[in-house]
Design an enzyme around this catalytic site. Structure first.
Site, PDB file in Angstrom:
ATOM      1  CD  GLU A  10      20.672 -10.845 -15.414  1.00 56.45           C
ATOM      2  OE1 GLU A  10      19.992 -11.351 -14.500  1.00 56.45           O
ATOM      3  OE2 GLU A  10      21.904 -10.708 -15.361  1.00 56.45           O
ATOM      4  CG  ASP A  50      -2.151   3.695   2.437  1.00 55.54           C
ATOM      5  OD1 ASP A  50      -2.220   2.608   3.043  1.00 55.54           O
ATOM      6  OD2 ASP A  50      -2.294   3.798   1.206  1.00 55.54           O
ATOM      7  N   GLY A  51      -3.779   3.267   5.362  1.00 53.32           N
ATOM      8  CA  GLY A  51      -5.115   3.003   5.922  1.00 53.32           C
ATOM      9  C   GLY A  51      -5.177   3.469   7.375  1.00 53.32           C
ATOM     10  CG  ASP A  82       2.839   2.009   0.337  1.00 50.74           C
ATOM     11  OD1 ASP A  82       3.198   2.265   1.508  1.00 50.74           O
ATOM     12  OD2 ASP A  82       1.873   1.273   0.082  1.00 50.74           O
ATOM     13  N   GLY A 117      -0.796  -3.675   8.303  1.00 47.21           N
ATOM     14  CA  GLY A 117       0.276  -4.663   8.126  1.00 47.21           C
ATOM     15  C   GLY A 117       1.456  -4.348   9.031  1.00 47.21           C
ATOM     16  NE  ARG A 141      -4.870  -4.635   6.790  1.00 45.73           N
ATOM     17  CZ  ARG A 141      -3.772  -5.364   6.537  1.00 45.73           C
ATOM     18  NH1 ARG A 141      -3.778  -6.650   6.772  1.00 45.73           N
ATOM     19  NH2 ARG A 141      -2.698  -4.795   6.045  1.00 45.73           N
ATOM     20  NE  ARG A 168      -1.145  -4.784  -0.903  1.00 47.76           N
ATOM     21  CZ  ARG A 168      -1.894  -4.414   0.127  1.00 47.76           C
ATOM     22  NH1 ARG A 168      -3.201  -4.370  -0.004  1.00 47.76           N
ATOM     23  NH2 ARG A 168      -1.363  -4.076   1.279  1.00 47.76           N
ATOM     24  CB  THR A 179       4.143   0.158   5.303  1.00 51.48           C
ATOM     25  OG1 THR A 179       4.069  -0.646   4.116  1.00 51.48           O
ATOM     26  CG2 THR A 179       4.434   1.582   4.864  1.00 51.48           C
ATOM     27  CB  ILE A 180       7.958  -3.971   4.216  1.00 50.82           C
ATOM     28  CG1 ILE A 180       6.826  -4.676   3.466  1.00 50.82           C
ATOM     29  CG2 ILE A 180       8.138  -4.528   5.611  1.00 50.82           C
ATOM     30  CD1 ILE A 180       7.166  -6.109   3.093  1.00 50.82           C
ATOM     31  CG  ASP A 181       4.295  -2.465   0.428  1.00 46.42           C
ATOM     32  OD1 ASP A 181       5.034  -3.456   0.600  1.00 46.42           O
ATOM     33  OD2 ASP A 181       3.077  -2.563   0.186  1.00 46.42           O
ATOM     34  N   GLY A 197      21.869  -6.764  -8.905  1.00 45.85           N
ATOM     35  CA  GLY A 197      22.277  -6.866 -10.303  1.00 45.85           C
ATOM     36  C   GLY A 197      21.309  -7.671 -11.153  1.00 45.85           C
TER      37      GLY A 197
HETATM   38  P1  ADP Z   1      -2.331  -0.077   6.516  1.00 43.11           P
HETATM   39  O1  ADP Z   1      -2.343   0.900   7.637  1.00 43.11           O
HETATM   40  O2  ADP Z   1      -1.178  -1.046   6.608  1.00 43.11           O
HETATM   41  O3  ADP Z   1      -2.474   0.590   5.170  1.00 43.11           O
HETATM   42  P2  ADP Z   1      -5.140  -0.935   6.350  1.00 43.11           P
HETATM   43  O4  ADP Z   1      -5.393  -0.216   5.075  1.00 43.11           O
HETATM   44  O5  ADP Z   1      -5.652  -2.318   6.488  1.00 43.11           O
HETATM   45  O6  ADP Z   1      -3.596  -1.044   6.712  1.00 43.11           O
HETATM   46  O7  ADP Z   1      -5.744  -0.060   7.525  1.00 43.11           O
HETATM   47  C1  ADP Z   1      -5.635  -0.464   8.868  1.00 43.11           C
HETATM   48  C2  ADP Z   1      -6.888  -0.113   9.635  1.00 43.11           C
HETATM   49  O8  ADP Z   1      -7.060   1.318   9.625  1.00 43.11           O
HETATM   50  C3  ADP Z   1      -8.190  -0.633   9.038  1.00 43.11           C
HETATM   51  O9  ADP Z   1      -8.479  -1.954   9.396  1.00 43.11           O
HETATM   52  C4  ADP Z   1      -9.210   0.324   9.652  1.00 43.11           C
HETATM   53  O10 ADP Z   1      -9.525  -0.050  10.968  1.00 43.11           O
HETATM   54  C5  ADP Z   1      -8.447   1.648   9.660  1.00 43.11           C
HETATM   55  N1  ADP Z   1      -8.814   2.436   8.487  1.00 43.11           N
HETATM   56  C6  ADP Z   1      -8.427   2.251   7.199  1.00 43.11           C
HETATM   57  N2  ADP Z   1      -8.992   3.126   6.367  1.00 43.11           N
HETATM   58  C7  ADP Z   1      -9.804   3.915   7.138  1.00 43.11           C
HETATM   59  C8  ADP Z   1     -10.688   5.020   6.892  1.00 43.11           C
HETATM   60  N3  ADP Z   1     -10.874   5.490   5.658  1.00 43.11           N
HETATM   61  N4  ADP Z   1     -11.331   5.560   7.948  1.00 43.11           N
HETATM   62  C9  ADP Z   1     -11.145   5.093   9.196  1.00 43.11           C
HETATM   63  N5  ADP Z   1     -10.351   4.058   9.490  1.00 43.11           N
HETATM   64  C10 ADP Z   1      -9.671   3.473   8.502  1.00 43.11           C
END
Ligand code: ADP
Length: 319
Positions: free
Chosen positions: A187, A103-104, A129, A11, A72, A171, A125-127, A185
């Protein structure tokens, strides 16, 4: 190391461009060449790789999105997919990669490092997280976008004496909802990290109404509950006219705030420094306003935590 690559993945978030600019300029300042890998890991697999110069990253520090685009791809999760990516990196003589993403994307960076390519992750990432950093690139901008939207909604909420439920992104992490709710502010704030007590929320809304409050604002993190569903429950229970706004993708766009530009500039340059020091499989971050780096997977195995003191404070201030 004579040549590095940089990519954005997953993202997008505002400030990624400032991070790319920092990586490129710091690399060139350090007398190494830098190549842009377009469309994240998908572009790596396809060899969509071009040399970047000082001027390639001119006039982007204030722009949202990412000039390298993002994508992705499931293929990169397979060994065969990563082998194709590595083949392209070899072809271009790239010896290390800065991966800007969530994280992905960091999982991919770790796997690439294990396959012999030093990678450094920059949290974008904006989250907010990602464990191992107090703030991620894009969080501050998204927060300000949300506050701007809530301020506008507040005007109309007052005019019509309505309850407004505002669903924001997040998420798995309630940071955006919590910070926006506290800054505006609200509620009530609903975050995935804390269970909520419907009766207490209803009582609070009713007490406010009795006191003559003209409107109520409820901020809901998408990972907690759908804003629409929660709005229905509130309307049924209180009989107050309730409207729902799902802010959606406007939260991901826009010109990055000063905070995000500065953070991106610091983190991008730090990632280049680490590659030049021979480090690999690390992520950069900021903790207590100091630049830090951690092993990527060790960091990701920790749980991101939301500041529960802030959550308590938000309740205390919205009596
Ligand atoms: P974000 O980085 O925002 O969390 P994604 O979770 O969609 O976004 O991950 C981005 C890309 O990183 C995925 O489309 C994939 O190509 C790669 N990726 C994610 N998880 C793995 C993994 N376990 N092993 C290898 N590549 C990964």
């Amino acid at each position: 190391m004579k040549r590095i690559g940089v990519l954005t993945s997953g993202g997008d978030s505002p400030g990624m461009n400032a991070a790319i600019r920092s990586v490129v300029r710091k690399a060139i300042y350090s007398n190494i060449e830098v190549y842009g890998i377009y469309y994240g890991y998908a572009g790596m697999i396809e060899g969509n790789i071009k040399k970047l110069e000082i001027g390639s990253v001119g006039d982007i520090i204030h722009r949202g999105g990412t000039m390298l685009y993002t994508a992705r791809t499931e293929e990169f999760k397979t060994e065969a997919g990563r082998a194709k990516g590595i083949e392209q990196l070899n072809k271009h003589g790239i010896e290390g990669v800065v991966v800007i993403g969530g994280d992905g994307s960091f999982q991919g960076a770790k796997k690439l490092t294990e396959a012999g390519y030093p990678c450094i992750g920059v949290p974008g990432t904006i989250d907010n997280d990602i464990p191992g950093t107090d703030f991620t690139i894009g969080f501050d901008t998204a927060l300000n976008t949300i506050i701007d939207a809530i301020d506008k909604i507040r005007d109309t909420a007052t005019s019509h004496e309505r309850t407004y439920v505002i669903e924001v992104m997040g998420r798995h992490a309630g940071d955006l909802a919590l910070w926006a709710g506290l800054a505006d502010g609200a509620e009530t704030i609903l975050i995935p990290e804390a269970p909520y007590d419907m009766e207490e929320i209803i009582t609070r809304l009713q007490n406010g109404h009795k006191r003559g409050k003209k409107h109520s604002i409820i901020v809901v993190a998408e990972g907690c509950e759908s804003g629409v569903a929660f709005g229905k429950k509130i309307e049924e229970a209180t009989k107050f006219e309730t409207r729902v706004s799902v802010l959606g993708y406007i939260q991901r766009g826009g010109s990055p705030t000063a905070g995000d530009r500065v953070l991106a500039s610091r983190l991008g340059a730090k990632a280049v420094d680490l590659l030049l020091e021979g480090k690999k499989g690390r992520m950069v971050g900021i903790q207590q306003n100091k630049l830090v780096d951690h092993d990527i997977l060790e960091a990701l195995s920790q749980k991101h935590t939301v500041d529960m003191d802030m959550y308590t404070l938000s309740k205390e201030l919205s009596i």
